[in-house]
Scaffold this motif. Structure first.
Motif, mmCIF file in Angstrom:
data_model
loop_
_atom_site.group_PDB
_atom_site.id
_atom_site.type_symbol
_atom_site.label_atom_id
_atom_site.label_comp_id
_atom_site.label_asym_id
_atom_site.label_seq_id
_atom_site.Cartn_x
_atom_site.Cartn_y
_atom_site.Cartn_z
ATOM 1 N N GLN A 1 0.878 -1.234 -0.069
ATOM 2 C CA GLN A 1 0.005 -0.268 -0.063
ATOM 3 C C GLN A 1 0.889 1.352 0.013
ATOM 4 O O GLN A 1 0.450 2.328 -0.591
ATOM 5 C CB GLN A 1 -0.894 -0.046 1.129
ATOM 6 N N LYS A 2 1.952 1.408 0.358
ATOM 7 C CA LYS A 2 2.949 2.376 0.619
ATOM 8 C C LYS A 2 3.401 2.586 -0.862
ATOM 9 O O LYS A 2 3.486 3.864 -1.406
ATOM 10 C CB LYS A 2 4.173 2.262 1.409
ATOM 11 N N CYS A 3 3.599 1.350 -1.515
ATOM 12 C CA CYS A 3 4.176 1.705 -3.022
ATOM 13 C C CYS A 3 3.084 2.287 -3.847
ATOM 14 O O CYS A 3 3.573 2.797 -4.964
ATOM 15 C CB CYS A 3 4.618 0.166 -3.365
ATOM 16 N N GLU A 4 1.847 2.171 -3.647
ATOM 17 C CA GLU A 4 0.726 2.974 -4.241
ATOM 18 C C GLU A 4 0.315 4.410 -3.755
ATOM 19 O O GLU A 4 -0.505 5.051 -4.415
ATOM 20 C CB GLU A 4 -0.457 1.963 -4.358
ATOM 21 N N HIS A 5 0.954 4.711 -2.692
ATOM 22 C CA HIS A 5 0.473 5.935 -1.993
ATOM 23 C C HIS A 5 0.593 7.232 -2.950
ATOM 24 O O HIS A 5 1.479 7.246 -3.513
ATOM 25 C CB HIS A 5 1.377 6.134 -0.528
ATOM 26 N N LYS A 6 -0.340 8.098 -2.482
ATOM 27 C CA LYS A 6 -0.288 9.304 -3.399
ATOM 28 C C LYS A 6 1.123 10.119 -2.851
ATOM 29 O O LYS A 6 1.594 11.028 -3.579
ATOM 30 C CB LYS A 6 -1.500 10.068 -3.321
ATOM 31 N N VAL A 7 1.563 9.986 -1.934
ATOM 32 C CA VAL A 7 2.744 10.934 -1.411
ATOM 33 C C VAL A 7 3.912 10.329 -1.857
ATOM 34 O O VAL A 7 4.191 8.908 -1.568
ATOM 35 C CB VAL A 7 2.541 10.968 0.129
ATOM 36 N N TRP A 8 4.856 10.974 -2.411
ATOM 37 C CA TRP A 8 6.197 10.215 -2.869
ATOM 38 C C TRP A 8 6.987 9.734 -1.942
ATOM 39 O O TRP A 8 7.744 8.760 -1.980
ATOM 40 C CB TRP A 8 6.727 11.258 -3.928
ATOM 41 N N THR A 30 7.912 3.290 -13.119
ATOM 42 C CA THR A 30 7.421 4.563 -13.759
ATOM 43 C C THR A 30 6.664 5.581 -12.748
ATOM 44 O O THR A 30 6.351 6.675 -13.031
ATOM 45 C CB THR A 30 6.053 4.099 -14.542
ATOM 46 N N ASP A 31 7.303 5.722 -11.747
ATOM 47 C CA ASP A 31 7.026 6.619 -10.554
ATOM 48 C C ASP A 31 7.282 7.865 -11.089
ATOM 49 O O ASP A 31 8.391 8.194 -11.747
ATOM 50 C CB ASP A 31 7.869 6.399 -9.380
ATOM 51 N N SER A 32 6.491 8.937 -10.781
ATOM 52 C CA SER A 32 6.807 10.450 -11.261
ATOM 53 C C SER A 32 7.827 11.264 -10.552
ATOM 54 O O SER A 32 8.431 12.211 -11.058
ATOM 55 C CB SER A 32 5.288 11.023 -11.201
ATOM 56 N N ASN A 33 8.249 10.596 -9.236
ATOM 57 C CA ASN A 33 9.254 11.324 -8.558
ATOM 58 C C ASN A 33 10.387 10.565 -8.740
ATOM 59 O O ASN A 33 10.716 9.394 -8.707
ATOM 60 C CB ASN A 33 8.777 11.141 -7.207
ATOM 61 N N ALA A 34 11.433 11.297 -9.340
ATOM 62 C CA ALA A 34 12.818 10.866 -9.705
ATOM 63 C C ALA A 34 13.486 9.971 -8.660
ATOM 64 O O ALA A 34 14.142 8.977 -8.844
ATOM 65 C CB ALA A 34 13.809 11.793 -10.348
ATOM 66 N N ALA A 90 12.112 8.624 -5.660
ATOM 67 C CA ALA A 90 11.558 7.430 -5.602
ATOM 68 C C ALA A 90 11.542 6.465 -6.807
ATOM 69 O O ALA A 90 11.760 4.989 -6.550
ATOM 70 C CB ALA A 90 9.814 7.662 -5.475
ATOM 71 N N GLN A 91 11.685 6.887 -7.756
ATOM 72 C CA GLN A 91 11.520 6.028 -9.028
ATOM 73 C C GLN A 91 13.043 5.154 -8.839
ATOM 74 O O GLN A 91 13.050 4.328 -9.366
ATOM 75 C CB GLN A 91 11.579 6.930 -10.363
ATOM 76 N N LEU A 92 14.092 5.605 -8.554
ATOM 77 C CA LEU A 92 15.430 5.160 -8.504
ATOM 78 C C LEU A 92 15.492 4.147 -7.555
ATOM 79 O O LEU A 92 15.691 2.891 -7.939
ATOM 80 C CB LEU A 92 16.451 6.244 -8.129
ATOM 81 N N LYS A 93 14.873 4.370 -6.409
ATOM 82 C CA LYS A 93 14.621 3.056 -5.394
ATOM 83 C C LYS A 93 13.661 1.942 -5.932
ATOM 84 O O LYS A 93 13.871 0.801 -5.836
ATOM 85 C CB LYS A 93 14.073 3.695 -4.139
ATOM 86 N N GLY A 94 12.720 2.609 -6.806
ATOM 87 C CA GLY A 94 11.892 1.547 -7.220
ATOM 88 C C GLY A 94 12.235 0.629 -8.454
ATOM 89 O O GLY A 94 12.091 -0.494 -8.618
ATOM 90 N N LEU A 95 13.272 1.215 -9.066
ATOM 91 C CA LEU A 95 14.013 0.446 -9.964
ATOM 92 C C LEU A 95 14.925 -0.430 -9.496
ATOM 93 O O LEU A 95 14.915 -1.685 -9.834
ATOM 94 C CB LEU A 95 15.001 1.353 -10.804
ATOM 95 N N GLU A 96 15.621 -0.229 -8.582
ATOM 96 C CA GLU A 96 16.402 -1.048 -7.618
ATOM 97 C C GLU A 96 15.305 -2.260 -7.070
ATOM 98 O O GLU A 96 15.827 -3.568 -7.189
ATOM 99 C CB GLU A 96 17.029 -0.480 -6.356
ATOM 100 N N ALA A 97 14.182 -1.841 -6.551
ATOM 101 C CA ALA A 97 13.569 -2.877 -6.004
ATOM 102 C C ALA A 97 12.867 -3.938 -7.219
ATOM 103 O O ALA A 97 12.742 -5.139 -6.996
ATOM 104 C CB ALA A 97 12.270 -2.501 -5.435
ATOM 105 N N ALA A 98 12.550 -3.194 -8.532
ATOM 106 C CA ALA A 98 12.097 -3.895 -9.450
ATOM 107 C C ALA A 98 13.049 -5.024 -10.049
ATOM 108 O O ALA A 98 12.887 -6.105 -10.326
ATOM 109 C CB ALA A 98 11.663 -3.061 -10.621
ATOM 110 N N LEU A 99 14.437 -4.599 -9.890
ATOM 111 C CA LEU A 99 15.519 -5.463 -10.312
ATOM 112 C C LEU A 99 15.733 -6.520 -9.477
ATOM 113 O O LEU A 99 15.686 -7.922 -9.817
ATOM 114 C CB LEU A 99 16.866 -4.835 -10.321
ATOM 115 N N ALA A 100 15.641 -6.355 -8.000
ATOM 116 C CA ALA A 100 15.639 -7.494 -7.240
ATOM 117 C C ALA A 100 14.390 -8.523 -7.339
ATOM 118 O O ALA A 100 14.585 -9.706 -7.126
ATOM 119 C CB ALA A 100 15.476 -6.860 -5.729
ATOM 120 N N SER A 137 8.245 -1.851 -21.244
ATOM 121 C CA SER A 137 7.591 -0.963 -21.796
ATOM 122 C C SER A 137 7.566 0.485 -21.015
ATOM 123 O O SER A 137 7.848 1.451 -21.499
ATOM 124 C CB SER A 137 6.139 -0.995 -22.162
ATOM 125 N N GLY A 138 7.540 0.333 -19.811
ATOM 126 C CA GLY A 138 7.695 1.328 -18.699
ATOM 127 C C GLY A 138 9.205 1.893 -18.643
ATOM 128 O O GLY A 138 9.492 3.259 -18.453
#
Length: 166
Positions: A14-21, A58-62, A64-74, A91-92
């Motif tokens: 739920q944190k990963c989908e939250h509106k607050v970056w 695809t996070d709109s905050n750079a 957060a996106q960087l950490k999201g990329l690390e998590a996606a790779l894992a 695609s994203g």
């Protein structure tokens, strides 16, 4: 700061989908730790994140996106269900990561693509990268070409792992 304490109590997904970056950043950090900790690649825990992995990249905050990329790779490295996310995640990466000014983001995006190839989803990755060649943004086209080049080099040389030795 009342809002902070509210989202801090939420589960990781739920944190990963939250509106607050900042909440998403926290969720991605926790997800990364979780993904590195799960020892069973067939754990049902992976299934909770199937629909979220594209949002990680695809996070709109750079930041957060960087950490999201690390998590996606894992996730792609460790989850047996990762192949189900190939098309939407690549695609994203093509549309939202390869145009980023941060070199680290592009590097992680390429690593994610190469990891999908390693888990035998090369055709889907290739299709998405070829679509990226038609993009009007030259940064995206160049990153797609570079990723295809790395993938071909890895396949032709039989490197132990994508991205290593380049």
């Amino acid at each position: 700061m009342g809002d902070d304490s509210e989202w801090m109590k939420l589960p990781i997904d739920q944190k990963c989908e939250h509106k607050v970056w900042k909440a998403r950043l926290s969720g991605y950090e926790e997800a990364l730790k979780l993904f590195q900790r799960i020892e069973d690649e067939k754990s049902p825990e992976w299934g909770k994140y199937l629909g979220l992995i594209k949002k990680f990249v695809t996070d709109s905050n750079a930041v957060a996106q960087l950490k999201g990329l690390e998590a996606a790779l894992a996730f792609v490295e460790n989850a047996h269900v990762a192949g189900k996310t190939t098309g939407e995640v690549v695609s994203g990466v093509v549309t939202k990561v390869f145009n980023q000014p941060k070199a680290r983001a592009k590097e992680l995006g390429m690593d994610i693509c190469l990891m999908y190839i390693e888990i035998e989803k090369a055709e889907v990755v290739q299709d998405e990268l070829l679509k990226g060649l038609e993009n009007k943004n030259p940064k995206i086209v160049v990153a797609c070409i570079e990723t295809l080049r790395k993938a071909l080099r890895w396949v032709l040389q039989g490197l132990a792992r994508p991205g290593d030795g380049d």
